[in-house]
Design a protein around this motif. Structure first.
Motif, short mmCIF file in Angstrom:
data_model
loop_
_atom_site.label_atom_id
_atom_site.label_comp_id
_atom_site.label_asym_id
_atom_site.label_seq_id
_atom_site.Cartn_x
_atom_site.Cartn_y
_atom_site.Cartn_z
N THR A 230 0.81 -1.22 0.00
CA THR A 230 0.00 0.00 0.00
C THR A 230 0.84 1.26 0.00
N THR A 231 1.92 1.28 0.76
CA THR A 231 2.77 2.46 0.81
C THR A 231 4.23 2.03 0.68
N ALA A 232 5.09 2.98 0.34
CA ALA A 232 6.51 2.71 0.22
C ALA A 232 7.14 2.40 1.57
N ALA A 233 6.41 2.67 2.65
CA ALA A 233 6.94 2.44 4.00
C ALA A 233 6.55 1.08 4.56
N ASP A 234 5.81 0.27 3.82
CA ASP A 234 5.35 -1.01 4.34
C ASP A 234 6.49 -1.87 4.87
N GLY A 235 7.61 -1.89 4.14
CA GLY A 235 8.73 -2.74 4.52
C GLY A 235 9.35 -2.37 5.85
N ASN A 236 9.15 -1.13 6.29
CA ASN A 236 9.72 -0.71 7.58
C ASN A 236 9.11 -1.48 8.75
N TYR A 237 7.94 -2.08 8.53
CA TYR A 237 7.28 -2.79 9.61
C TYR A 237 7.75 -4.24 9.74
N PRO A 305 13.06 -8.33 3.34
CA PRO A 305 11.90 -7.45 3.51
C PRO A 305 12.26 -5.98 3.48
N ASN A 306 13.50 -5.62 3.86
CA ASN A 306 13.86 -4.21 3.84
C ASN A 306 14.07 -3.69 2.42
N ASN A 307 14.02 -4.59 1.43
CA ASN A 307 14.21 -4.18 0.04
C ASN A 307 12.92 -4.26 -0.78
N LEU A 308 11.78 -4.44 -0.11
CA LEU A 308 10.54 -4.66 -0.85
C LEU A 308 10.26 -3.56 -1.86
N PHE A 309 10.41 -2.32 -1.45
CA PHE A 309 10.10 -1.21 -2.34
C PHE A 309 11.35 -0.46 -2.73
N ASN A 310 12.47 -0.90 -2.25
CA ASN A 310 13.72 -0.23 -2.60
C ASN A 310 14.11 -0.57 -4.02
N GLY A 311 14.59 0.39 -4.76
CA GLY A 311 14.97 0.13 -6.14
C GLY A 311 13.79 -0.12 -7.04
N SER A 384 -1.32 4.08 -2.09
CA SER A 384 -2.72 4.03 -2.50
C SER A 384 -3.67 4.46 -1.39
N VAL A 385 -3.15 4.93 -0.27
CA VAL A 385 -4.01 5.33 0.85
C VAL A 385 -5.01 6.40 0.45
N PRO A 386 -4.62 7.45 -0.34
CA PRO A 386 -5.63 8.45 -0.73
C PRO A 386 -6.80 7.85 -1.50
N TYR A 387 -6.56 6.79 -2.25
CA TYR A 387 -7.67 6.14 -2.95
C TYR A 387 -8.62 5.46 -1.97
#
Length: 482
Positions: A230-237, A305-311, A384-387
Motif C-alpha cells: 500500500t505504501t513505500a513504507a510497508d517494509g519498515n514494519y 523485507p527491507n528491500n521490498l520497495f527499494n529500487g 494508494s491510501v488516498p484512494y
C-alpha cells in the motif's frame, strides 16, 4: 498521487466522457464488423479427469484505441446462483504475475496434485475451498505481457500502473457488454500483494465512470485486498514484526529503533550504527522464508523485507523468479517447498494440448511465465491510501485481510495505514471463529472497512489457509459478520 485523486473534478470528467464516446464508437464498429468478443467455453482441461464440474470460459478482450493490447481472462461462473451471486474481478500481484496463480493456487476451483514433476502432465484436482462456491470470478492477466495477455505492437507492450488500471476498467466494461446477464450483478474488485496499488485505483475509476454516466453502469459495491502493498513504507514494519515473532533479540530491536529511527529500507550510508544493526538483522533472517516465516526456506524465494520497495521493486517480484532461472532438475525428493508446486504450472501451461484447450492464440506469446518481471512496466504510484480514503467517503465496502505470518507485507504495516484514515471503530478487536477454532482476528470501522487477520496465513493467505479464507470471504461477501 494526491493530484490523481483530486482529478475526479472537471478535467477528469471530460476525459472520462471522451473515453465513453470512444468506447461506444468501438462497440459499434465491432458489432458492425461482426468481431465477436465472446469468450470460449472450456469443458475439459488436460490433467483433469472427466468434464469440468464448473463453468469455465476463457478469452481475450482488446483494449486501447486500436485494441493493440489483448487482455486474456479466465472466467468461472458461480457454482451456487450465478444469476444473483456477486461478480468479482481478480487481479494478481507482481506486477507481472498471471491470474492463473489466483485460479490454481489461491481462490479458484482447481489446484495441482502436490507431486513432484516426473515427466508427465501435472494432474489437476478440485479445490473444495474455492471462492467460486459463492461468487462468479474473472481472473484477469494484467498488465499486458502477463500470462497469456499480449501486445500486437512494441509500443503497446509498454505500460504504466495508471495505464494498466485504465485498461482494466475498459476491459470490465467491454466484458459486461459481452455478458449482459451480469450487468446487474453486484461487482467487487479484488487482489493481493502488489494489487494493493491497482485495485483501489480501478475501483475509483469505476466509481468515477458511474458518476458521469459512462455505459454500461457497473453495479460496484466495494473491493477486497489480501496482504496488500500500500505504501513505500510497508517494509519498515518487517523489523517490529520480526521482533514480535521472536526472530531478533530485544537488544537488537531497541538498537535498531534508536539508530535507524524507524527507516530501515533506505539507510543513510553515513549512519554506521544503523548499517551495522541492519547487517546483524539480515544475517539473523537469512534462512527465513519471508512469505511465511514458518515454512521451509527454499532457493529463489527469500527476498529481504527491507528491500521490498527499494529500487522500485515489489514484494511479489522479489519473491518469484522467472522459470528459466529456477534451474529445475529431476528429483525424487519429497514435495517440501511451495516452489515445487509453482514449477508444475510451467509444465502444464506450456503444454500444447493445454493451450489448445484454453483457446490460446497460436504465436501470441513465447514461453508462458507465471511471474514475468521483465515487462516494460513503469510504476509511478507508491501510496494508494488516498484512494482508500476517497472510496471510504463514497461509502464502498472493503475487506482488508492479512496472513499473520507474512513478513513481506506485515499486518503491522496494513494496520498502520488503516489507522491513518482516522475512522472510528464500530466493532473492536475480536476473534473470528471457524468450526470452533480461532480463524484470526477482526475489527470493523465506520467507513465500512473490515480488517481481518488469518491465523497461520502467509503472503497470499488463501494458499496457506484455504478453509479459513473461503469462510471469511463467504461471510463478508454476503454481508455477514466475521
Amino acid at each position: 498521487m494526491g493530484k490523481h485523486v483530486s482529478a475526479t473534478s472537471s478535467m477528469e470528467k471530460q476525459y472520462l466522457l471522451l473515453r465513453h464516446s470512444l468506447f461506444l464508437l468501438l462497440v459499434l464498429v465491432q458489432v458492425c464488423s461482426n468481431l465477436a468478443m465472446a469468450g470460449s467455453i472450456v469443458k475439459f482441461l488436460p490433467g483433469f479427469q472427466g468434464p469440468l464440474p464448473f463453468e469455465l470460459e476463457t478469452g481475450y478482450i482488446g483494449v486501447d484505441e486500436s485494441e493493440d493490447v489483448q487482455l486474456f481472462y479466465y472466467f468461472v461462473k458461480s457454482e451456487s446462483s450465478p444469476e444473483t451471486d456477486p461478480l468479482v474481478l481478480w487481479l494478481t500481484g507482481g506486477p507481472g504475475c498471471t491470474s492463473f496463480s489466483g485460479l490454481a493456487y489461491e481462490i479458484g476451483p482447481i489446484s495441482f496434485e502436490q507431486v513432484l514433476y516426473h515427466g508427465t502432465l501435472p494432474k489437476l484436482l478440485l479445490n473444495p475451498y474455492s471462492w467460486t462456491k459463492v461468487a462468479s470470478i474473472i481472473f484477469l492477466d494484467l498488465p499486458v505481457g502477463t500470462g497469456f495477455s499480449y501486445a500486437k505492437t512494441a509500443k503497446a507492450s509498454q505500460s504504466t500502473d495508471l495505464q494498466a488500471c485504465d485498461q482494466t476498467y475498459e476491459f470490465l466494461r467491454k466484458w459486461l457488454v459481452d455478458h449482459p446477464e451480469f450487468i446487474s450483478s453486484l461487482v467487487y474488485i479484488g487482489g493481493d500483494s502488489y494489487s494493493g496499488i491497482t485495485v483501489p485505483i480501478v475501483t475509483q475509476l469505476i466509481s468515477n465512470g458511474n458518476e458521469v454516466g459512462i455505459d454500461p453502469h457497473i453495479n460496484l459495491k466495494g473491493y477486497l485486498l489480501g496482504n496488500p502493498g500500500t505504501t513505500a513504507a510497508d517494509g519498515n514494519y518487517a523489523i517490529p514484526f520480526a521482533h514480535g515473532m521472536g526472530l531478533i533479540s530485544d537488544e537488537l530491536y531497541e538498537s535498531l529503533k534508536i539508530s535507524c529511527k524507524g527507516e530501515y529500507q533506505t539507510v543513510d550510508p553515513s549512519n554506521a550504527l544503523c548499517l551495522q544493526n541492519m547487517q546483524a538483522y539480515n544475517q539473523l533472517l537469512d534462512n527465513i522464508d519471508h512469505a511465511h516465516i514458518l515454512e521451509p526456506e527454499c532457493p529463489f524465494a527469500s527476498p529481504r523485507p527491507n528491500n521490498l520497495f527499494n529500487g522500485r521493486r515489489s514484494a511479489t517480484e522479489m519473491l518469484h523468479k522467472k522459470f528459466e532461472e529456477l534451474k529445475i532438475q529431476e528429483s525424487t525428493a519429497a514435495f517440501t517447498c511451495r516452489m515445487d508446486g509453482y514449477r508444475l504450472s510451467y509444465y502444464w501451461a506450456n503444454d500444447e494440448s493445454v493451450q489448445e484447450a484454453l483457446h490460446i492464440r497460436k504465436g501470441s506469446i513465447g514461453e508462458w511465465i507465471r511471474c514475468n518481471h521483465g515487462l516494460p512496466y513503469r510504476i509511478s504510484i507508491w501510496n494508494s491510501v488516498p484512494y482508500h480514503a476517497n472510496l471510504s467517503i463514497k461509502g464502498y465496502r472493503s475487506l482488508i485481510y492479512s496472513g499473520d505470518h507474512d513478513m513481506l507485507v506485515p499486518h503491522f504495516a496494513t494496520q498502520a495505514w488503516i489507522k491513518s484514515l482516522n475512522y472510528s471503530i464500530t466493532d473492536d478487536w475480536r476473534p473470528w471463529i471457524l468450526q470452533g477454532q480461532v480463524g484470526g482476528y477482526t475489527r470493523t470501522y465506520a467507513n465500512r472497512m473490515t480488517f481481518a487477520t488469518v491465523k497461520g496465513g502467509g503472503h497470499t493467505a488463501p494458499e496457506y489457509r484455504p478453509a479459513e479464507c473461503q469462510a471469511m470471504f463467504e461471510r463478508w461477501i454476503s454481508s455477514q459478520p466475521l
